[in-house]
Motif scaffolding. Structure first.
Motif, short mmCIF file in Angstrom:
data_model
loop_
_atom_site.label_atom_id
_atom_site.label_comp_id
_atom_site.label_asym_id
_atom_site.label_seq_id
_atom_site.Cartn_x
_atom_site.Cartn_y
_atom_site.Cartn_z
N HIS A 180 -6.70 8.98 2.61
CA HIS A 180 -6.05 7.92 1.83
C HIS A 180 -7.04 7.13 0.98
N THR A 237 2.51 6.30 6.88
CA THR A 237 1.77 5.37 7.71
C THR A 237 0.47 5.02 6.98
N HIS A 238 0.09 3.75 7.03
CA HIS A 238 -1.18 3.32 6.44
C HIS A 238 -1.89 2.39 7.41
N GLU A 275 -6.81 4.43 -2.09
CA GLU A 275 -6.29 3.30 -1.31
C GLU A 275 -7.48 2.42 -0.85
N VAL A 315 0.85 -1.19 0.00
CA VAL A 315 0.00 0.00 0.00
C VAL A 315 0.89 1.24 0.00
N VAL A 332 -6.38 5.91 7.09
CA VAL A 332 -5.75 7.21 7.38
C VAL A 332 -6.55 8.27 6.60
N CYS A 376 -7.70 2.07 3.23
CA CYS A 376 -6.74 2.60 4.20
C CYS A 376 -7.50 3.64 5.02
CU LIG Z 1 -2.85 4.86 3.52
#
Ligand SMILES: [Cu+2]
Length: 234
Positions: free
Chosen positions: A222, A177-178, A227, A148, A219, A217
């Motif tokens: 994202h 960061t994911h 994602e 990712v 976050v 994801c």
């Molecule tokens: Cu992510």
């Protein structure tokens, strides 16, 4: 002469009394010692006497009898084995990835042998546990591997067999960061938090219901930039 005899008699009488008192004292002491020794012996012979029971340990091989209903049962003692990496898992189980949940028979279990719950609070004891960061090159072939990054998941879909154990590893392939998370709350505990360039894995039971299970994801921002992906359960 008489007076001499008399005086020696007078001296003898108190001596006999003293000997009698000493004898009585000795008998009392011996009695006390015998009583103490007997009570010690009793303790050793009756270890189940609640007054003398001292050890809470169950000797190996001792079968713990289930109590009557309503009675508090002793905690179930599951036989365990230790893996090469020092992980303690139930006897008869194995792990796909060090630190991930053990697989026993055809199901994923917790470290104490209970069926893992995909919808538990993430990281709760009954939830599938994400591993520590690990070297992705060390992962066995059977593990499903995703990357990712800001460009999305790669690959963005994978297939699993309904109800079967799945080991999934996700790697952050950029400097961010994911957080891997399924959309469906039934899979809320199947989640991975990744630092930049980190790989972590999780072992869980695929849903028994066939279908497409989307993930993203978590976050902020994202998922919106792409994602996202899906797990196809067949
Ligand atoms: Cu992510």
């Amino acid at each position: 002469m008489d007076t001499n005899n008399n005086s020696s008699d007078i001296q003898k009488t108190p001596n006999a009394k003293t000997i009698g008192i000493i004898l009585a004292a000795v008998i009392l002491v011996v009695l006390a010692v015998v009583l103490i020794v007997n009570s010690q012996k009793n303790k050793q012979e009756n270890p189940n006497d609640p007054n003398t029971y001292q050890s809470g340990e169950v000797e190996p091989g001792t079968e713990v009898e289930p109590g009557l209903e309503g009675e508090e049962l002793p905690e179930k003692v599951e036989s365990t084995i230790t893996t090469e990496t020092g992980q303690i898992i139930p006897e008869g189980s194995h792990v796909d990835v060090p630190g991930a949940n053990p697989i026993k028979g055809d199901g994923v279990v917790t470290s104490v042998g209970e069926v893992v719950q995909n919808d538990a609070e993430p990281m709760a004891p009954e939830a599938p546990q994400q591993t520590e960061a690990l070297d992705k090159e060390s992962l066995p072939e059977s593990v499903i591997k995703l990357g990712v990054s800001a460009a999305g998941f790669s690959p963005s879909s994978f297939e699993v067999k309904a109800g079967a154990p799945v080991s999934l590893a996700v790697s952050s392939t950029d400097d961010f960061t994911h957080v891997f998370l399924f959309d469906d709350p039934s899979l809320s505990a199947v989640a991975l938090g990744l630092g930049p360039q980190e790989t972590r894995a999780i072992t869980f039971n695929a849903p028994s219901q066939a279908g497409e299970y989307f993930f993203h994801c978590d976050v902020p921002g994202h998922a919106a930039r792409g994602e996202t992906g899906k797990m196809i359960v067949k």
